[in-house]
Design a protein around this motif. Structure first.
Motif, short mmCIF file in Angstrom:
data_model
loop_
_atom_site.label_atom_id
_atom_site.label_comp_id
_atom_site.label_asym_id
_atom_site.label_seq_id
_atom_site.Cartn_x
_atom_site.Cartn_y
_atom_site.Cartn_z
N ALA A 320 0.83 -1.21 0.00
CA ALA A 320 0.00 0.00 0.00
C ALA A 320 0.86 1.25 0.00
CB ALA A 320 -0.94 -0.02 1.20
N ALA A 321 1.96 1.24 0.77
CA ALA A 321 2.85 2.41 0.81
C ALA A 321 3.51 2.64 -0.54
CB ALA A 321 3.90 2.21 1.91
N THR A 322 3.96 1.54 -1.19
CA THR A 322 4.61 1.66 -2.50
C THR A 322 3.64 2.18 -3.54
OG1 THR A 322 6.07 -0.18 -1.93
CG2 THR A 322 5.90 0.41 -4.26
N ARG A 323 2.40 1.67 -3.49
CA ARG A 323 1.39 2.12 -4.44
C ARG A 323 1.10 3.62 -4.25
NH1 ARG A 323 -2.09 -1.22 -3.13
NH2 ARG A 323 -1.64 -2.80 -4.68
N SER A 324 1.12 4.07 -3.02
CA SER A 324 0.88 5.48 -2.76
C SER A 324 1.99 6.36 -3.33
CB SER A 324 0.75 5.71 -1.25
OG SER A 324 0.57 7.07 -0.95
N LEU A 325 3.25 5.90 -3.15
CA LEU A 325 4.38 6.66 -3.72
C LEU A 325 4.31 6.70 -5.23
CD1 LEU A 325 7.30 5.40 -1.44
CD2 LEU A 325 6.23 7.66 -1.44
N LEU A 326 3.92 5.54 -5.82
CA LEU A 326 3.83 5.50 -7.29
C LEU A 326 2.76 6.45 -7.80
CD1 LEU A 326 4.65 4.24 -9.99
CD2 LEU A 326 3.00 2.40 -9.54
N ASN A 327 1.65 6.49 -7.14
CA ASN A 327 0.58 7.40 -7.55
C ASN A 327 1.02 8.86 -7.43
OD1 ASN A 327 -1.14 5.27 -8.09
ND2 ASN A 327 -2.04 5.28 -6.02
N THR A 328 1.75 9.17 -6.36
CA THR A 328 2.25 10.54 -6.16
C THR A 328 3.23 10.93 -7.27
OG1 THR A 328 1.96 10.29 -3.78
CG2 THR A 328 3.38 12.08 -4.55
N ALA A 329 4.12 9.99 -7.64
CA ALA A 329 5.12 10.27 -8.69
C ALA A 329 4.44 10.52 -10.02
CB ALA A 329 6.08 9.10 -8.79
N LYS A 330 3.38 9.72 -10.32
CA LYS A 330 2.67 9.93 -11.58
C LYS A 330 2.01 11.30 -11.62
CE LYS A 330 1.66 5.09 -12.63
NZ LYS A 330 0.59 4.08 -12.81
N LEU A 331 1.42 11.72 -10.53
CA LEU A 331 0.78 13.04 -10.49
C LEU A 331 1.80 14.16 -10.68
CD1 LEU A 331 -1.75 12.53 -7.55
CD2 LEU A 331 -2.30 12.80 -9.98
N MET A 332 2.95 14.00 -10.04
CA MET A 332 3.98 15.04 -10.14
C MET A 332 4.56 15.10 -11.55
SD MET A 332 5.82 14.46 -6.45
CE MET A 332 7.11 15.65 -6.79
N ASP A 334 2.98 14.43 -14.32
CA ASP A 334 1.98 15.01 -15.21
C ASP A 334 1.66 16.46 -14.88
OD1 ASP A 334 1.86 12.55 -16.41
OD2 ASP A 334 0.10 11.86 -15.25
N ASN A 335 2.06 16.95 -13.71
CA ASN A 335 1.68 18.29 -13.28
C ASN A 335 2.91 19.00 -12.70
OD1 ASN A 335 0.47 20.58 -12.25
ND2 ASN A 335 -1.32 19.46 -11.50
N PRO A 336 3.62 19.87 -13.53
CA PRO A 336 4.82 20.59 -13.05
C PRO A 336 4.53 21.50 -11.87
CG PRO A 336 4.65 20.68 -15.45
CD PRO A 336 3.36 20.11 -14.97
N THR A 337 3.34 22.08 -11.82
CA THR A 337 3.00 22.97 -10.70
C THR A 337 3.00 22.20 -9.39
OG1 THR A 337 1.65 24.31 -12.19
CG2 THR A 337 1.27 24.57 -9.82
N LEU A 338 2.42 20.98 -9.44
CA LEU A 338 2.41 20.15 -8.24
C LEU A 338 3.83 19.79 -7.83
CD1 LEU A 338 0.82 18.55 -6.14
CD2 LEU A 338 0.71 16.64 -7.78
N MET A 339 4.70 19.57 -8.85
CA MET A 339 6.10 19.27 -8.55
C MET A 339 6.76 20.44 -7.83
SD MET A 339 8.54 17.08 -8.88
CE MET A 339 10.34 16.96 -8.98
#
Length: 381
Positions: A320-332, A334-339
């Motif tokens: 679950a922790a790894t999946r959460s990190l992966l989801n966060t990386a994908k969002l970042m 795709d979204n430079p502002t979030l980065m």
């Protein structure tokens, strides 16, 4: 000359040459003996029944003496006479017996009861006759008293024939010309333990099972007459039922689904008990006792299962922790502002640790100092 002294509460039976000739009252009496005459006086208490053989048949041989001194009590077969002295029941005479009762000191009254028509004694009469004497050798007692405790019921039988069902209290029945018996039962749920039944399971494991059940008598007549011992009858049925239920199961099945086994045993017992006036209200397995080596083996199995469950939970959390990190990386990605926001959050946390430095303009303690502090924080963390 012969002298006889008779007390106030006594009477004397005067016998001359073997014949009863007179009943003597209180006082001193003198008699001359002539020509080898034989004379004697039998002195008796003048209350209750006169048991002397001299008065047998006195009502026929000396009716005047009988009328003056005795009350002749002779109930017919199927009857009982209650003799009262001054209003108190003092003597019971059964049918077929003849009692000659003194009436010179007491007021004697006689009540004759038809025991065939009135087999049960009213409570008032039962209290009266409980202390009364019985004329002759009456075995058994003319009155059978039956005491029924609270929350119990009893059936009454005459010579084995059911007469009635009675509730709590003290009851009395005339036991003349018949044998009166009774059987009582508690109508409350009564616990019954079926202990230490040693049974072999389907997978050849020897176990001992203890069961607990509750029996309640719903119909006293059926419970008393259907079986000689309804508790023993139900006990045997429970033994058969538990052997049938356990012998067809493995040990794991028995331990994993005891509720189903309880229901199966209870249903089998209730079916076999049938309509005998007894209800099996509760029935279930209380204890399952395993051999020592089997208990140790099961403990090891349980321990291994718990360790496996703990490892599985830990792996689920890591996934679950790894999946959460992966989801966060994908969002970042795709979204430079979030980065950029994440970078600013990281810089703010670093600022709290290294001091007041304006990382946006480069002023403050200087970029070199900042770099050194970041290296130290990274090494420490």
């Amino acid at each position: 000359m012969m002298t006889f002294v008779i007390a106030e509460k006594e009477r004397g039976l005067l016998v001359k040459d073997g014949r009863l000739v007179e009943v003597l009252g209180p006082g001193r009496h003198f008699y001359w003996l002539w020509n080898s005459m034989r004379m004697e006086v039998q002195i008796l208490p003048a209350t209750g029944a006169c048991n002397s053989p001299l008065v047998d048949g006195i009502e026929k041989r000396h009716p005047e003496l009988a009328e003056a001194n005795f009350e002749i009590v002779s109930p017919d077969q199927g009857q009982v006479a209650i003799v009262r002295f001054d209003g108190r029941a003092g003597l019971i005479v059964r049918g077929g017996d003849v009692a000659r009762v003194w009436k010179v000191l007491d007021t004697v009254t006689v009540d004759v009861i038809d025991v065939e028509a009135e087999p049960k004694l009213p409570k008032r009469l039962l209290n009266e006759v409980s202390a009364a004497a019985v004329y002759g050798a009456m075995v058994p007692s003319p009155v059978e008293q039956i005491a029924v405790s609270e929350a119990q019921s009893a059936i009454v039988l005459f010579d084995g024939e059911l007469i009635e069902t009675i509730g709590p209290g003290r009851h009395g029945y005339w036991q003349v010309g018949r044998k009166v018996t009774s059987k009582s039962a508690d109508t409350r749920p009564v616990p019954m333990e079926v202990t230490a039944q040693e049974i072999l399971t389907k997978d050849r494991v020897s176990i001992r099972i203890t069961l607990t059940s509750f029996l309640q008598v719903t119909d006293v007549e059926k419970a008393a007459l259907s079986t000689p011992d309804y508790e023993g009858h139900v006990y045997k049925l429970v033994q058969f039922a538990v052997r049938e239920a356990v012998a067809g199961r493995t040990l794991d099945d028995l331990l994993n689904d005891r509720a189903k086994v309880d229901r199966e045993i209870a249903a089998h017992v209730r079916k076999e008990v049938g309509d005998i006036g007894v209800d099996v209200t509760e029935l279930g397995i209380k204890d399952v006792i395993l051999p020592g080596e089997m208990r140790e083996l099961i403990n090891r199995v349980v321990e291994a299962e718990k360790v496996a469950q703990a490892n599985l939970i830990r792996r689920r959390e890591e996934t679950a922790a790894t999946r959460s990190l992966l989801n966060t990386a994908k969002l970042m990605a795709d979204n430079p502002t979030l980065m950029r926001l994440k970078e600013l959050e990281a810089l703010e946390r670093v600022t709290e640790k290294i001091g007041n430095i304006d990382v946006r303009t480069g002023s403050g303690e200087g970029l070199e100092v900042l770099t050194n502090r970041l290296v130290k924080i990274a090494d420490r963390d």
